[in-house]
Design a protein around this motif. Structure first.
Motif, PDB file in Angstrom:
ATOM      1  N   LEU A  34      61.273 -25.346 -91.245  1.00 52.22           N
ATOM      2  CA  LEU A  34      60.517 -24.110 -91.764  1.00 52.22           C
ATOM      3  C   LEU A  34      61.551 -23.319 -92.050  1.00 52.22           C
ATOM      4  CD1 LEU A  34      57.297 -23.826 -89.662  1.00 52.22           C
ATOM      5  CD2 LEU A  34      57.247 -24.534 -92.025  1.00 52.22           C
ATOM      6  N   SER A  35      62.477 -23.270 -91.164  1.00 51.55           N
ATOM      7  CA  SER A  35      63.721 -22.344 -91.236  1.00 51.55           C
ATOM      8  C   SER A  35      64.736 -22.707 -92.721  1.00 51.55           C
ATOM      9  CB  SER A  35      64.333 -22.119 -89.872  1.00 51.55           C
ATOM     10  OG  SER A  35      65.862 -21.542 -90.325  1.00 51.55           O
ATOM     11  N   ASP A  36      64.870 -24.006 -92.474  1.00 54.31           N
ATOM     12  CA  ASP A  36      65.620 -24.308 -93.602  1.00 54.31           C
ATOM     13  C   ASP A  36      64.928 -24.379 -95.150  1.00 54.31           C
ATOM     14  OD1 ASP A  36      67.722 -24.811 -91.935  1.00 54.31           O
ATOM     15  OD2 ASP A  36      67.213 -27.051 -91.776  1.00 54.31           O
ATOM     16  N   ASP A  37      63.745 -24.835 -95.100  1.00 52.55           N
ATOM     17  CA  ASP A  37      63.021 -25.169 -96.272  1.00 52.55           C
ATOM     18  C   ASP A  37      62.162 -23.837 -96.865  1.00 52.55           C
ATOM     19  OD1 ASP A  37      63.708 -27.769 -96.178  1.00 52.55           O
ATOM     20  OD2 ASP A  37      61.858 -28.532 -95.304  1.00 52.55           O
ATOM     21  N   GLU A  38      61.684 -23.043 -95.876  1.00 53.80           N
ATOM     22  CA  GLU A  38      60.930 -22.129 -96.244  1.00 53.80           C
ATOM     23  C   GLU A  38      61.448 -20.606 -95.804  1.00 53.80           C
ATOM     24  OE1 GLU A  38      58.404 -22.370 -98.005  1.00 53.80           O
ATOM     25  OE2 GLU A  38      58.287 -24.593 -97.676  1.00 53.80           O
ATOM     26  N   GLY A  39      62.467 -20.426 -95.105  1.00 53.68           N
ATOM     27  CA  GLY A  39      63.016 -19.347 -94.517  1.00 53.68           C
ATOM     28  C   GLY A  39      62.129 -18.780 -93.272  1.00 53.68           C
ATOM     29  N   LEU A  40      61.410 -19.353 -92.814  1.00 54.26           N
ATOM     30  CA  LEU A  40      60.614 -18.705 -91.746  1.00 54.26           C
ATOM     31  C   LEU A  40      61.189 -18.871 -90.228  1.00 54.26           C
ATOM     32  CD1 LEU A  40      57.260 -20.281 -92.778  1.00 54.26           C
ATOM     33  CD2 LEU A  40      57.974 -18.202 -93.666  1.00 54.26           C
ATOM     34  N   ASP A  41      61.003 -17.688 -89.631  1.00 53.97           N
ATOM     35  CA  ASP A  41      61.709 -17.631 -88.448  1.00 53.97           C
ATOM     36  C   ASP A  41      60.833 -18.057 -87.137  1.00 53.97           C
ATOM     37  OD1 ASP A  41      60.054 -15.284 -88.302  1.00 53.97           O
ATOM     38  OD2 ASP A  41      61.647 -13.931 -88.121  1.00 53.97           O
ATOM     39  N   ARG A  42      60.954 -17.991 -86.185  1.00 48.68           N
ATOM     40  CA  ARG A  42      60.012 -17.976 -85.071  1.00 48.68           C
ATOM     41  C   ARG A  42      59.206 -17.097 -84.792  1.00 48.68           C
ATOM     42  NH1 ARG A  42      62.100 -20.362 -79.116  1.00 48.68           N
ATOM     43  NH2 ARG A  42      62.915 -22.202 -80.442  1.00 48.68           N
ATOM     44  N   GLU A  43      59.181 -16.065 -84.995  1.00 49.43           N
ATOM     45  CA  GLU A  43      58.224 -14.832 -85.015  1.00 49.43           C
ATOM     46  C   GLU A  43      56.970 -15.318 -86.030  1.00 49.43           C
ATOM     47  OE1 GLU A  43      56.571 -11.945 -83.515  1.00 49.43           O
ATOM     48  OE2 GLU A  43      58.808 -12.555 -82.996  1.00 49.43           O
ATOM     49  N   TRP A  44      57.455 -16.020 -87.041  1.00 45.47           N
ATOM     50  CA  TRP A  44      56.057 -16.449 -88.023  1.00 45.47           C
ATOM     51  C   TRP A  44      55.443 -17.582 -87.212  1.00 45.47           C
ATOM     52  CZ3 TRP A  44      54.328 -20.925 -89.782  1.00 45.47           C
ATOM     53  CH2 TRP A  44      53.255 -20.831 -91.114  1.00 45.47           C
ATOM     54  N   LEU A  45      55.851 -18.478 -86.481  1.00 45.02           N
ATOM     55  CA  LEU A  45      55.186 -19.275 -85.733  1.00 45.02           C
ATOM     56  C   LEU A  45      54.283 -18.972 -84.725  1.00 45.02           C
ATOM     57  CD1 LEU A  45      58.027 -22.083 -85.596  1.00 45.02           C
ATOM     58  CD2 LEU A  45      55.744 -22.638 -86.641  1.00 45.02           C
ATOM     59  N   TYR A  46      54.971 -17.525 -83.900  1.00 45.64           N
ATOM     60  CA  TYR A  46      54.197 -17.139 -82.864  1.00 45.64           C
ATOM     61  C   TYR A  46      52.872 -16.670 -83.743  1.00 45.64           C
ATOM     62  CZ  TYR A  46      58.283 -16.774 -79.966  1.00 45.64           C
ATOM     63  OH  TYR A  46      59.516 -16.884 -79.335  1.00 45.64           O
ATOM     64  N   ASN A  47      52.869 -15.992 -84.828  1.00 45.98           N
ATOM     65  CA  ASN A  47      51.672 -15.194 -85.473  1.00 45.98           C
ATOM     66  C   ASN A  47      50.813 -16.589 -85.907  1.00 45.98           C
ATOM     67  OD1 ASN A  47      52.812 -12.631 -85.029  1.00 45.98           O
ATOM     68  ND2 ASN A  47      53.799 -12.679 -86.990  1.00 45.98           N
ATOM     69  N   TRP A  48      51.396 -17.845 -86.261  1.00 44.45           N
ATOM     70  CA  TRP A  48      50.412 -18.510 -86.932  1.00 44.45           C
ATOM     71  C   TRP A  48      49.791 -19.315 -85.845  1.00 44.45           C
ATOM     72  CZ3 TRP A  48      48.420 -20.719 -91.184  1.00 44.45           C
ATOM     73  CH2 TRP A  48      48.015 -22.075 -91.099  1.00 44.45           C
ATOM     74  N   ILE A  49      50.552 -19.814 -84.556  1.00 44.31           N
ATOM     75  CA  ILE A  49      49.923 -20.415 -83.387  1.00 44.31           C
ATOM     76  C   ILE A  49      48.779 -19.615 -82.981  1.00 44.31           C
ATOM     77  CG2 ILE A  49      50.208 -21.504 -81.301  1.00 44.31           C
ATOM     78  CD1 ILE A  49      52.935 -22.274 -82.228  1.00 44.31           C
ATOM     79  N   LYS A  50      49.143 -18.205 -82.790  1.00 42.19           N
ATOM     80  CA  LYS A  50      48.090 -17.490 -81.948  1.00 42.19           C
ATOM     81  C   LYS A  50      46.889 -16.903 -82.804  1.00 42.19           C
ATOM     82  CE  LYS A  50      51.729 -15.579 -78.808  1.00 42.19           C
ATOM     83  NZ  LYS A  50      52.310 -14.313 -78.129  1.00 42.19           N
ATOM     84  N   ASN A  51      47.222 -16.801 -84.058  1.00 42.22           N
ATOM     85  CA  ASN A  51      46.069 -16.246 -85.036  1.00 42.22           C
ATOM     86  C   ASN A  51      46.437 -16.841 -86.525  1.00 42.22           C
ATOM     87  OD1 ASN A  51      43.922 -14.832 -86.060  1.00 42.22           O
ATOM     88  ND2 ASN A  51      44.659 -12.971 -85.933  1.00 42.22           N
ATOM     89  N   SER A  52      46.192 -18.018 -86.566  1.00 42.95           N
ATOM     90  CA  SER A  52      46.429 -18.469 -87.975  1.00 42.95           C
ATOM     91  C   SER A  52      45.521 -17.931 -89.174  1.00 42.95           C
ATOM     92  CB  SER A  52      46.178 -19.976 -87.902  1.00 42.95           C
ATOM     93  OG  SER A  52      45.071 -20.541 -87.483  1.00 42.95           O
ATOM     94  N   PRO A  53      43.857 -17.795 -88.702  1.00 44.75           N
ATOM     95  CA  PRO A  53      43.171 -17.263 -89.892  1.00 44.75           C
ATOM     96  C   PRO A  53      43.536 -15.860 -90.349  1.00 44.75           C
ATOM     97  CG  PRO A  53      41.929 -18.160 -87.947  1.00 44.75           C
ATOM     98  CD  PRO A  53      43.183 -18.102 -87.560  1.00 44.75           C
ATOM     99  N   GLY A  54      43.834 -15.003 -89.359  1.00 46.88           N
ATOM    100  CA  GLY A  54      44.512 -13.665 -89.488  1.00 46.88           C
ATOM    101  C   GLY A  54      45.705 -13.690 -90.522  1.00 46.88           C
ATOM    102  N   LEU A  55      46.607 -14.669 -90.132  1.00 49.93           N
ATOM    103  CA  LEU A  55      47.884 -14.755 -91.127  1.00 49.93           C
ATOM    104  C   LEU A  55      47.226 -15.168 -92.290  1.00 49.93           C
ATOM    105  CD1 LEU A  55      51.033 -14.385 -90.936  1.00 49.93           C
ATOM    106  CD2 LEU A  55      51.116 -16.979 -90.219  1.00 49.93           C
TER     107      LEU A  55
END
Length: 456
Positions: free
Chosen positions: A86-107
């Motif tokens: 995700l970091s290499d292909d989409e430029g997403l960091d670990r903070e994005w993963l925190y948000n996605w795992i804890k509240n994917s519908p909200g994201l």
């Protein structure tokens, strides 16, 4: 004083032998140390320092394994190295993963581009949110997904063998060929030393006027005559042969009725590796009677059809693996199931024309031995793998344990009784604990060695 001719030769041989032995010892220890340093460096370089892969594995199996695999796409995408991808292909960091795992519908509702991309790709089904997972828990899971898969080491070993490395290694990292070569060299040096000593002693004898050829010809006898005349040697040989024969005869007779390793071919191939391993299906989902009955039972084909009404073929990756590794076409085995249960795949209904499946029994105790699954599974809380082995890794089911009387008795001697939350055992446990002077009772101390427990 007359010079002794053999001392100089023997000293040379001993000196050379000592030098060669020391050189081999240094090389072996150097290789061992290098291997240890390399292993330490490899351990230091592997894994994610911000998480614990061991804890992450447990969390992954509890929360993620139902929908995700590390190496293959399931209900959700494969998660091996997900953070780096995700970091290499989409430029997403670990903070994005925190948000996605804890509240994917909200994201998704926030309009996040990649979250909506995943949502659309996977049938517009949002991932189950996990608000109870802390950032530390997620760090551990990500460390586990970043760790090499279990199959990496065996695959690398197989690749090394195929490439012609040809160097096995012992448990401490030293090459087996190197150790064997050193032993062979030492043996050869000993042979050379004995030959030189014998040659030197003959020269000394000839110098003193002893004719060895006549004495040897006069004393030399055929080997069998010399053996026959030596009564002690004959007696020792006979005793050795009798003891050896008795040992092998006893060993053979003790194997009668022991079918450890028995792996018959079944009329319909069933992969425990895929069902219990990859898909994490609970053993007692199929063998439900193990909870309440003496026997674990043979699952009805209707249990298979609970899933295989919809699963009519396996993924291409799994199909290719089955053909390559085991010579099995899983799709053909599913067709056998449909034929046996009478399922019309095209019209999606039962025809009523079923066929019996003649399963071959694998685990079979003698008729005079009583064993109750429910007593061990429901009361004692014993896992199926304790007796049946790593079923989740078996492509072809086989008998893992010997199932002998001695094997059962040893288990009763070593296993503590589970008394917590079981009022039936409270009084018995208190009295027997005083009698034996222990805090925990084994099955043997609770009467598990009485003959009538299993034979009546």
């Amino acid at each position: 004083m007359k010079k002794v001719p053999y001392r100089h030769s023997i000293s040379k041989v001993l000196g050379v032998s000592l030098i060669v032995f020391l050189l081999f010892s240094v090389s072996i220890f150097a290789q061992d140390g290098g291997s240890a340093e390399g292993a330490s460096a490899e351990v230091a370089d592997s894994g994610d320092s911000s998480g614990d892969p061991a804890k992450g594995k447990a969390l992954f199996n509890q929360n993620c394994a139902a929908c995700h695999s590390l190496t293959r796409k399931m209900t959700g995408p494969a998660l091996a190295n997900v953070e780096s991808r995700l970091s290499d292909d989409e430029g997403l960091d670990r903070e994005w993963l925190y948000n996605w795992i804890k509240n994917s519908p909200g994201l998704i509702a926030s309009g996040d581009a990649y979250a909506n991309k995943v949502y659309s790709e996977y049938n517009q089904a949002a991932m189950t949110p996990f608000p109870t997972l802390s950032n530390e828990d997620i760090d551990n899971i990500l460390a586990y997904t970043a760790a090499p898969p279990k199959t990496a080491a065996p695959a690398a070993a197989a690749a090394g063998e195929a490439s012609g490395s040809g160097s096995g290694s012992s448990g401490d990292g030293v090459s087996n060929e190197l150790v064997l070569g050193a032993l062979a060299l030492v043996f050869a040096l000993l042979v050379v030393m004995l030959f030189l000593v014998n040659k030197t002693l003959r020269r000394i004898a000839e110098a003193n006027g002893v004719d060895l050829s006549q004495e040897e010809s006069a004393k030399r006898l055929p080997l069998w005559k010399a053996f026959a005349k030596n009564q002690f040697l004959v007696l020792v040989t006979v005793v050795f042969l009798l003891l050896g024969s008795a040992y092998f005869a006893y060993g053979w007779m003790m194997q009668v009725g022991v079918d450890q390793g028995y792996a018959p071919v079944q009329p319909i191939h069933y992969s425990h590796r895929i069902h219990a391993g990859d898909n994490k299906i609970e053993c007692k989902y199929c063998h439900s009677s193990a909870r309440v009955s003496k026997t674990s039972g043979i699952p009805s084909l209707n249990v298979c059809m609970n899933c295989h009404k919809s699963i009519y073929q396996v993924a291409d990756e799994t199909l290719e693996e089955g053909k390559r590794e085991y010579g099995i076409d899983y799709n053909k085995e599913i067709k056998k199931l449909y034929a046996a249960v009478g399922w019309d795949e095209e019209n999606q209904k039962y025809t009523g024309e079923s066929q019996p499946v003649k399963w071959v029994r694998i685990h079979n105790l003698p008729d005079f031995a009583y064993f109750n699954h429910s007593q061990h599974v429901s009361v004692a809380g014993i896992e199926c793998q304790q007796c049946h082995g790593p079923v989740e890794e078996m492509e072809v089911m086989y008998q893992y344990s010997p199932l002998t009387m001695g094997w059962c008795v040893n288990c009763h001697r070593e296993t503590d009784i589970k008394v917590e939350g079981n009022a039936y055992y409270e009084k018995i446990h208190a009295e027997l604990s005083k009698k034996y002077g222990v805090d925990k009772l084994t099955a043997a101390q609770m009467g598990g060695l009485e003959c009538g427990k299993c034979h009546y």
